[in-house]
Motif scaffolding. Structure first.
Motif, PDB file in Angstrom:
ATOM      1  N   CYS A   1       0.939  -1.089   0.040  1.00  0.00           N
ATOM      2  CA  CYS A   1       0.210   0.474  -0.174  1.00  0.00           C
ATOM      3  C   CYS A   1       1.575   1.287   0.078  1.00  0.00           C
TER       4      CYS A   1
ATOM      5  N   VAL B   1       0.206   4.036   0.807  1.00  0.00           N
ATOM      6  CA  VAL B   1       0.409   5.501   1.856  1.00  0.00           C
ATOM      7  C   VAL B   1      -0.285   5.278   3.333  1.00  0.00           C
TER       8      VAL B   1
ATOM      9  N   ILE C   1      -3.390   0.236   5.519  1.00  0.00           N
ATOM     10  CA  ILE C   1      -3.668  -1.068   5.592  1.00  0.00           C
ATOM     11  C   ILE C   1      -2.451  -1.438   7.182  1.00  0.00           C
TER      12      ILE C   1
ATOM     13  N   ILE D   1      -8.050  -2.290   7.032  1.00  0.00           N
ATOM     14  CA  ILE D   1      -8.125  -0.725   5.491  1.00  0.00           C
ATOM     15  C   ILE D   1      -8.461   0.115   6.676  1.00  0.00           C
TER      16      ILE D   1
ATOM     17  N   CYS E   1      -6.695   3.717  -5.124  1.00  0.00           N
ATOM     18  CA  CYS E   1      -5.102   2.709  -6.155  1.00  0.00           C
ATOM     19  C   CYS E   1      -5.178   1.612  -6.938  1.00  0.00           C
ATOM     20  N   ALA E   2      -6.187   0.854  -6.272  1.00  0.00           N
ATOM     21  CA  ALA E   2      -6.378  -0.308  -6.373  1.00  0.00           C
ATOM     22  C   ALA E   2      -5.340  -1.380  -6.248  1.00  0.00           C
ATOM     23  N   ILE E   3      -4.073  -1.190  -5.841  1.00  0.00           N
ATOM     24  CA  ILE E   3      -2.584  -1.669  -5.856  1.00  0.00           C
ATOM     25  C   ILE E   3      -3.117  -3.205  -4.900  1.00  0.00           C
ATOM     26  N   CYS E   4      -3.730  -3.147  -3.698  1.00  0.00           N
ATOM     27  CA  CYS E   4      -4.791  -4.566  -2.750  1.00  0.00           C
ATOM     28  C   CYS E   4      -5.199  -4.705  -3.818  1.00  0.00           C
TER      29      CYS E   4
END
Ligand code: SF4
Ligand code: SF4
Length: 120
Positions: A19, A21, A24, A33, A41-44
């Motif tokens: 993540c 930022v 999490i 979260i 951002c949807a990375i997770c």
């Protein structure tokens, strides 16, 4: 907003490391979260090996039912407290007005964001 299916999460920590930022955290054996910090951002979603991080669209039906249950409970409480069915009905009417205001605010915010999106 993303949310974590507690039944699936093993607390492996991959999403926490990825993540950007640091929003999490591990609570006990499960990731959680902290929504205020999430930048969507949807990375997770992409990094979780167990597909435990879900999209909010997967909770829409549940949220609708929660809203309805809450409004019905408030109506019943108002009626019980005053002993007058009219007060329960008024409570329900106020909730409906409040939800309509929320819809109006969100619709206007969407229109502004769509205008902004077109300029990008
Ligand atoms: S990557 Fe998936 S399984 Fe691992 S801690 Fe995050 S949500 Fe849980
Ligand atoms: S969507 Fe991005 S910012 Fe939000 S929790 Fe997932 S990785 Fe973090």
């Amino acid at each position: 907003m993303p949310w974590i299916d507690k039944e699936l999460c093993t607390g492996c920590g991959i999403c926490i490391d990825e993540c950007p930022v640091d929003t999490i955290v591990l609570v006990g054996d499960e990731a959680e979260i902290e929504m205020d910090g999430c930048i969507r951002c949807a990375i997770c979603h992409d990094v979780c090996p167990l597909d435990a991080i879900k999209h909010d669209s997967e909770k829409v039906d549940e949220w609708i039912e929660e809203k309805v249950r809450g409004a019905v409970r408030n109506r019943e409480l108002c009626e019980k407290l005053s002993g007058n069915p009219r007060d329960g009905k008024d409570s329900l009417e106020r909730t409906i007005k409040s939800y309509k205001r929320d819809v109006f605010i969100l619709q206007k915010a969407i229109e502004k964001l769509e205008d902004l999106f077109k300029t990008l």
